[in-house]
Motif scaffolding. Structure first.
Motif, short mmCIF file in Angstrom:
data_model
loop_
_atom_site.label_atom_id
_atom_site.label_comp_id
_atom_site.label_asym_id
_atom_site.label_seq_id
_atom_site.Cartn_x
_atom_site.Cartn_y
_atom_site.Cartn_z
N PHE A 73 4.41 2.90 7.27
CA PHE A 73 4.74 3.49 5.98
C PHE A 73 6.10 4.17 6.05
CE2 PHE A 73 0.16 3.12 5.60
CZ PHE A 73 -0.01 2.76 4.28
N ARG A 74 6.91 3.97 4.99
CA ARG A 74 8.23 4.57 4.91
C ARG A 74 8.51 4.97 3.45
NH1 ARG A 74 7.51 4.15 9.53
NH2 ARG A 74 8.55 2.93 11.10
N MET A 122 5.06 7.49 0.57
CA MET A 122 5.55 6.36 1.37
C MET A 122 4.84 5.08 0.99
SD MET A 122 5.33 8.51 4.85
CE MET A 122 3.93 9.36 4.16
N ALA A 123 5.47 3.98 1.34
CA ALA A 123 4.91 2.67 1.01
C ALA A 123 5.00 1.75 2.22
CB ALA A 123 5.67 2.05 -0.16
N LEU A 124 4.09 0.80 2.24
CA LEU A 124 4.08 -0.26 3.25
C LEU A 124 3.99 -1.58 2.51
CD1 LEU A 124 3.83 -1.29 6.19
CD2 LEU A 124 1.36 -0.94 5.99
N TYR A 153 1.81 8.83 9.14
CA TYR A 153 1.69 7.53 8.48
C TYR A 153 2.81 6.57 8.86
CZ TYR A 153 -2.22 9.39 5.92
OH TYR A 153 -3.44 9.93 5.61
N CYS A 183 0.85 -1.18 0.00
CA CYS A 183 0.00 0.00 0.00
C CYS A 183 0.89 1.23 0.00
CB CYS A 183 -0.90 -0.02 1.24
SG CYS A 183 -2.14 1.29 1.28
N VAL A 184 0.48 2.24 -0.76
CA VAL A 184 1.20 3.52 -0.78
C VAL A 184 0.28 4.62 -0.25
CG1 VAL A 184 2.72 2.86 -2.69
CG2 VAL A 184 0.53 4.00 -3.18
N VAL A 185 0.92 5.69 0.19
CA VAL A 185 0.17 6.84 0.68
C VAL A 185 0.99 8.09 0.43
CG1 VAL A 185 1.06 6.78 3.06
CG2 VAL A 185 -1.20 7.74 2.61
#
Length: 165
Positions: free
Chosen positions: A125-126, A142-144, A120, A111-113
């Motif tokens: 998320f990083r 960021m992505a998880l 986040y 998942c991205v944000v």
């Protein structure tokens, strides 16, 4: 507070929550409610959850993204909205936790944000070198990863996001 799937009867309330939540946001065009409607109409609203107290006070949308033009089981979190009088009460966190749990249960790759790293980051998320989004500053993207490997490349959201871009 109850976190549940959006129903057809919730659609106007969901739009109203987004309109109210983003009304005075400095980086918003005020079209997030229309974005959710467009994702729903396109069949691209993979997860749509509401937070309900006596009425709907929050909403989260999660939709597929592509990486280098390919659907690889990755999703984009957002928009997410909470009415101002219900903020700082854990509503957004509950919506995010529930949305991510749904993605994990469905076997999503990740998942991205696009948002505030301090917020986040609490959910894992990083920023990841090599995973890019052309829609804004890289430090806010960021992505998880939810699978064992991180996917790299250029991320594109559904075309409906042009409404808010």
């Amino acid at each position: 507070m109850l976190i549940r799937d959006e129903s057809a009867a919730d659609r106007v309330s969901v739009r109203d929550v987004h309109s109210a939540a983003f009304r005075d946001h400095p980086f918003s065009k005020g079209r997030e409610g229309e974005l959710v409607d467009a994702l729903r109409e396109a069949g691209a609203l993979t997860i749509s959850l509401v937070a309900e107290a006596e009425f709907i006070v929050g909403h989260i949308a999660i939709s597929p993204v592509t990486i280098d033009g390919v659907a690889l089981g990755w999703f984009g979190l957002g928009p997410i909205a909470v009415l101002s009088e219900h903020r700082r009460q854990g509503v957004a966190a509950a919506l995010i936790d529930a949305g991510l749990a749904r993605l994990r249960a469905a076997g999503a790759a990740g998942c991205v944000v696009f948002g505030e790293p301090k917020y986040y980051g609490r959910f894992g998320f990083r920023s990841h070198a090599g995973l890019r989004f052309a829609g804004g500053p890289p430090e806010l993207f960021m992505a998880l990863p939810l699978a064992s490997t991180m996917t790299l490349g250029a991320v594109d959201y559904h075309p409906a996001f042009a409404l808010v871009g």
